[in-house]
Motif scaffolding. Structure first.
Motif, PDB file in Angstrom:
ATOM      1  N   UNK A 126       0.813  -1.215   0.000  1.00 14.11           N
ATOM      2  CA  UNK A 126       0.000   0.000   0.000  1.00 14.11           C
ATOM      3  C   UNK A 126       0.843   1.260   0.000  1.00 14.11           C
ATOM      4  N   UNK A 127       1.974   1.225   0.721  1.00 10.42           N
ATOM      5  CA  UNK A 127       2.850   2.394   0.762  1.00 10.42           C
ATOM      6  C   UNK A 127       3.471   2.660  -0.607  1.00 10.42           C
ATOM      7  N   UNK A 128       3.867   1.601  -1.302  1.00 12.88           N
ATOM      8  CA  UNK A 128       4.475   1.763  -2.623  1.00 12.88           C
ATOM      9  C   UNK A 128       3.458   2.276  -3.637  1.00 12.88           C
ATOM     10  N   UNK A 129       2.221   1.797  -3.525  1.00 12.38           N
ATOM     11  CA  UNK A 129       1.161   2.288  -4.413  1.00 12.38           C
ATOM     12  C   UNK A 129       0.927   3.780  -4.163  1.00 12.38           C
ATOM     13  N   UNK A 208      -7.423   4.157   3.232  1.00  9.82           N
ATOM     14  CA  UNK A 208      -6.937   3.333   2.122  1.00  9.82           C
ATOM     15  C   UNK A 208      -6.418   1.987   2.610  1.00  9.82           C
ATOM     16  N   UNK A 209      -5.657   2.026   3.695  1.00 13.81           N
ATOM     17  CA  UNK A 209      -5.076   0.800   4.234  1.00 13.81           C
ATOM     18  C   UNK A 209      -6.174  -0.168   4.680  1.00 13.81           C
ATOM     19  N   UNK A 210      -7.185   0.356   5.374  1.00  9.84           N
ATOM     20  CA  UNK A 210      -8.276  -0.492   5.870  1.00  9.84           C
ATOM     21  C   UNK A 210      -9.058  -1.110   4.719  1.00  9.84           C
ATOM     22  N   UNK A 211      -9.440  -0.270   3.746  1.00 13.27           N
ATOM     23  CA  UNK A 211     -10.249  -0.756   2.621  1.00 13.27           C
ATOM     24  C   UNK A 211      -9.482  -1.784   1.802  1.00 13.27           C
ATOM     25  N   UNK A 212      -8.214  -1.491   1.492  1.00  9.40           N
ATOM     26  CA  UNK A 212      -7.417  -2.421   0.693  1.00  9.40           C
ATOM     27  C   UNK A 212      -7.281  -3.768   1.393  1.00  9.40           C
ATOM     28  N   UNK A 213      -6.966  -3.732   2.677  1.00 12.29           N
ATOM     29  CA  UNK A 213      -6.740  -4.963   3.425  1.00 12.29           C
ATOM     30  C   UNK A 213      -8.017  -5.783   3.576  1.00 12.29           C
ATOM     31  N   UNK A 214      -9.115  -5.099   3.850  1.00 12.69           N
ATOM     32  CA  UNK A 214     -10.344  -5.841   4.134  1.00 12.69           C
ATOM     33  C   UNK A 214     -11.073  -6.312   2.882  1.00 12.69           C
ATOM     34  N   UNK A 215     -10.916  -5.597   1.781  1.00 11.99           N
ATOM     35  CA  UNK A 215     -11.482  -6.113   0.535  1.00 11.99           C
ATOM     36  C   UNK A 215     -10.707  -7.353   0.091  1.00 11.99           C
ATOM     37  N   UNK A 216      -9.374  -7.295   0.243  1.00 10.91           N
ATOM     38  CA  UNK A 216      -8.547  -8.458  -0.100  1.00 10.91           C
ATOM     39  C   UNK A 216      -8.912  -9.660   0.766  1.00 10.91           C
ATOM     40  N   UNK A 217      -9.175  -9.400   2.052  1.00  9.85           N
ATOM     41  CA  UNK A 217      -9.489 -10.503   2.968  1.00  9.85           C
ATOM     42  C   UNK A 217     -10.954 -10.631   3.273  1.00  9.85           C
ATOM     43  N   UNK A 218     -11.825 -10.224   2.343  1.00  8.72           N
ATOM     44  CA  UNK A 218     -13.266 -10.240   2.598  1.00  8.72           C
ATOM     45  C   UNK A 218     -13.786 -11.660   2.854  1.00  8.72           C
ATOM     46  N   UNK A 219     -13.186 -12.659   2.209  1.00  8.63           N
ATOM     47  CA  UNK A 219     -13.662 -14.027   2.444  1.00  8.63           C
ATOM     48  C   UNK A 219     -13.452 -14.438   3.900  1.00  8.63           C
ATOM     49  N   UNK A 220     -12.358 -13.984   4.526  1.00  6.46           N
ATOM     50  CA  UNK A 220     -12.116 -14.297   5.935  1.00  6.46           C
ATOM     51  C   UNK A 220     -13.149 -13.595   6.807  1.00  6.46           C
ATOM     52  N   UNK A 221     -13.445 -12.335   6.477  1.00  7.89           N
ATOM     53  CA  UNK A 221     -14.455 -11.581   7.225  1.00  7.89           C
ATOM     54  C   UNK A 221     -15.794 -12.309   7.193  1.00  7.89           C
ATOM     55  N   UNK A 229     -18.754  -6.256  12.851  1.00  2.00           N
ATOM     56  CA  UNK A 229     -17.614  -5.715  13.599  1.00  2.00           C
ATOM     57  C   UNK A 229     -16.749  -4.853  12.687  1.00  2.00           C
ATOM     58  N   UNK A 230     -16.427  -5.392  11.500  1.00  3.39           N
ATOM     59  CA  UNK A 230     -15.586  -4.644  10.562  1.00  3.39           C
ATOM     60  C   UNK A 230     -16.316  -3.415  10.022  1.00  3.39           C
ATOM     61  N   UNK A 231     -17.629  -3.519   9.904  1.00  2.00           N
ATOM     62  CA  UNK A 231     -18.430  -2.374   9.462  1.00  2.00           C
ATOM     63  C   UNK A 231     -18.317  -1.234  10.458  1.00  2.00           C
ATOM     64  N   UNK A 232     -18.379  -1.554  11.752  1.00  5.38           N
ATOM     65  CA  UNK A 232     -18.261  -0.531  12.790  1.00  5.38           C
ATOM     66  C   UNK A 232     -16.866   0.094  12.783  1.00  5.38           C
ATOM     67  N   UNK A 233     -15.842  -0.736  12.545  1.00  4.70           N
ATOM     68  CA  UNK A 233     -14.478  -0.210  12.453  1.00  4.70           C
ATOM     69  C   UNK A 233     -14.362   0.763  11.286  1.00  4.70           C
ATOM     70  N   UNK A 234     -14.958   0.370  10.163  1.00  8.67           N
ATOM     71  CA  UNK A 234     -14.898   1.234   8.973  1.00  8.67           C
ATOM     72  C   UNK A 234     -15.618   2.556   9.224  1.00  8.67           C
ATOM     73  N   UNK A 235     -16.770   2.495   9.884  1.00 14.18           N
ATOM     74  CA  UNK A 235     -17.521   3.713  10.184  1.00 14.18           C
ATOM     75  C   UNK A 235     -16.689   4.669  11.043  1.00 14.18           C
ATOM     76  N   UNK A 236     -15.947   4.118  11.984  1.00 14.00           N
ATOM     77  CA  UNK A 236     -15.114   4.949  12.861  1.00 14.00           C
ATOM     78  C   UNK A 236     -13.992   5.627  12.074  1.00 14.00           C
ATOM     79  N   UNK A 237     -13.315   4.853  11.215  1.00 14.94           N
ATOM     80  CA  UNK A 237     -12.223   5.409  10.407  1.00 14.94           C
ATOM     81  C   UNK A 237     -12.770   6.437   9.422  1.00 14.94           C
ATOM     82  N   UNK A 238     -13.912   6.124   8.823  1.00 10.81           N
ATOM     83  CA  UNK A 238     -14.532   7.043   7.866  1.00 10.81           C
ATOM     84  C   UNK A 238     -14.978   8.338   8.550  1.00 10.81           C
ATOM     85  N   UNK A 239     -15.410   8.220   9.800  1.00 11.19           N
ATOM     86  CA  UNK A 239     -15.826   9.401  10.564  1.00 11.19           C
ATOM     87  C   UNK A 239     -14.632  10.317  10.819  1.00 11.19           C
TER      88      UNK A 239
END
Length: 588
Positions: A126-129, A208-221, A229-239
């Motif tokens: 993500x940092x290189x991108x 960016x880091x959260x979205x990239x990581x969680x979309x990649x690992x969505x099957x695990x979620x 749980x991940x939805x609430x985390x995303x809402x907090x970061x988005x806020x």
């Protein structure tokens, strides 16, 4: 990481600016033209108020209609020239900026393609991108809204102030009376916006880091039912992202009205004092009108400079990150010159030691030999060093001690692309790009014909399933080959390896993740690929390597046993124990 993302650079860091402007050299003549236009724009800007003053005092007051028509024509011509210069200046600065960041992005990407695999092991993708996309885009502000624009604004202020002082120094003092107040407001705005920009950048990085990581690992979620749980985390970061942006919006919405009020107060003071002067006849109406225009022209660049300084500061920070990446020395030293047309494939490891980090060796004093056309199998538990051996052969990593030779020549003496083109690698985790099957096989190489790809696919046994796909070889496999089965992806990787006609074949767990029916198809392909070539095979399934000419058993980076399948079973050591464990599992 967060600290790096929010660092504030020094706007006038001469070292960074000097290195950035090296990229301007291919467009230096256009850049000189841009500088000339900026200076000319600064000179011509105060001309219109001066012409207006001249018109009012010399022609309107005198009732000279012909002179008035002439002056109006001159004003229109000057305005048209100024508009044309502004258009060329803006377009030229953007054109130069876009071409420069294109060149920087190409150079940066090219630099990344030469980096060691070890570099990517340590650096978040993500940092290189971000460096290659976001930071390079931010850097464009140095050219489009940076030094050239700031210099132009300062020149405009100098010329306006000079002509104001020359025309009437008393009116000039009245006009500048509120400037200290504007400077204070501008400074506060600059500092507040800089802080909010840093918060926005940090929030964007986290988002960016959260979205990239969680979309990649969505099957695990989804597998572990963690959507809420991940939805609430995303809402907090988005806020946090929303709050940071609203702060920036608030500062802008406060500063510009405040600046307008200060300008209005200045204009009011000017009208009051200048109006008295007109009535008492110690100044003229034309001078008063000209000064009102000067004030408007004078305040505009002051308001813009604060915003441009912050934008430029962010560009310098991005430039610093990009230059640090370009300065990184984790590159493979491609100093070899040997480029043979053909290889026999005689591989020899001589007392090889290797560590990923410092002296935590994962390979210890490894020595073995594989002659032309032989099949070597590497066996051992996870972490025993099997994959490290094949990575060293292609120089994805550099050995710490010892030598690796192919056909009696140290691999460091080979030109890197010549070496790798002679080694076909098929990995366990097949990576396919979001592109057609044809392009995934050729990887854009123009020297590989479509006919050859089809021929190799048929030979390997992959053409049958490819022909059944919509559009056949032009079928888009989507990201990472998600629309294909594991076995189909593996067969495509075989075709990709074989179209280059390598002298050495390396297979890393090539059949560990497929069903028995697909494995039989793949085994047939492997036998064809190995015929007449040196091959090194890593396999957990010992049944797949029983015909190997030589089997090496590794444990904790050391060679424990060497021999054929039968010899190692008779020895009743590590290999025999592994074989018995797998045999028991099959019985169960």
């Amino acid at each position: 990481m967060a600290q790096q993302e929010t660092a504030s650079g020094n706007i006038f860091d001469s070292k960074i600016l000097k290195r950035i402007f090296v990229f301007v050299k291919p467009y230096i003549h256009l850049f000189y033209l841009l500088v000339f236009l900026i200076i000319f724009q600064g000179v011509i800007t105060p001309v219109r108020p001066w012409l207006t003053q001249l018109t009012m005092d010399d022609y309107v007051a005198a009732g000279d209609k012909d002179g008035l028509v002439m002056m109006v024509g001159i004003l229109i011509a000057v305005t048209a020239i100024q508009a044309l210069i502004q258009f060329v200046q803006v377009y030229l600065s953007e054109w130069i900026g876009q071409h420069v960041i294109r060149d920087i992005r190409i150079k940066l990407y090219q630099h990344l393609t030469t980096m060691k695999t070890q570099f990517y092991d340590k650096t978040p993708i993500g940092r290189l991108v971000t460096r290659n996309i976001s930071d390079v885009e931010t850097l464009s502000s140095v050219f489009t809204e940076g030094l050239a624009s700031i210099v132009g604004d300062l020149l405009q202020l100098v010329f306006i102030l000079g002509i104001m002082l020359y025309t009437d120094w008393k009116l000039t003092l009245v006009s500048l009376s509120s400037i200290p107040l504007l400077f204070v407001a501008t400074y506060i705005f600059k500092e507040k916006v800089k802080h909010s920009f840093n918060q926005v950048r940090a929030a964007v990085a986290n988002l960016n880091s959260f979205v990239q990581e969680h979309i990649t690992g969505m099957n695990i979620v989804q597998i572990f039912n963690s959507e809420d749980i991940e939805y609430e985390k995303f809402k907090k970061i988005n806020k946090e992202h929303l709050r940071a942006n609203l702060k920036s919006v608030l500062y802008y919405s406060v500063y510009f009205p405040v600046a307008e009020v200060i300008a209005a107060i200045t204009t009011g003071m000017l009208v009051w004092y200048g109006g008295k002067g007109v009535l008492q006849e110690y100044t003229t109406l034309g001078t008063l009108i000209a000064f009102i225009m000067y004030i408007s022209l004078f305040f505009r660049p002051i308001r813009m400079i604060a915003d441009r300084f912050n934008t430029l500061q962010m560009g310098i920070v991005s430039a610093d990150r990009i230059l640090k990446l370009l300065d990184s020395k984790d590159q493979i030293q491609n100093t070899g010159t040997y480029q043979p047309e053909h290889l026999n494939g005689h591989v020899k490891f001589k007392n090889v030691w290797f560590a990923y980090e410092e002296e935590n060796y994962v390979l210890k004093d490894i020595s073995f030999e594989v002659k032309k056309g032989q099949n070597l199998a590497l066996v051992g538990a996870t972490g025993s060093g099997k994959s490290s051996i094949i990575n060293l052969l292609s120089r994805f990593y550099e050995i710490n001690k010892g030598h690796i030779e192919i056909d009696g020549i140290d691999i460091r003496e080979y030109e890197l692309s010549a070496l790798r083109s002679k080694i076909g690698v098929v990995l366990q985790d097949v990576f396919l790009f979001s592109d057609t099957i044809m392009n995934n096989i050729t990887l854009g190489r123009k020297d590989i014909s479509r006919e050859k790809v089809i021929q190799v696919a048929e030979w390997v046994g992959a053409r049958e399933f490819i022909d059944r796909l919509p559009n056949g070889f032009d079928y888009n496999v989507m990201e990472r080959g998600a629309t294909l089965s594991v076995g189909q992806r593996q067969l495509i990787s075989f075709v990709r390896a074989m179209v280059f006609d390598p002298a050495i074949i390396v297979l890393d767990e090539a059949t560990s993740s497929v069903d028995s029916e697909t494995e039989e198809l793949i085994q047939n392909a492997i036998e064809k690929m190995m015929k007449g070539r040196t091959s090194i095979v890593i396999a957990h399934r010992l049944a797949t390597i029983q015909k190997a000419d030589k089997i090496i058993v590794l444990d904790k980076g050391e060679i424990k046993e060497v021999g054929t399948h039968e010899e190692l079973l008779e020895h009743e050591g590590f290999y025999a124990q592994l074989y018995q464990m797998q045999y028991k599992e099959l019985l169960v």
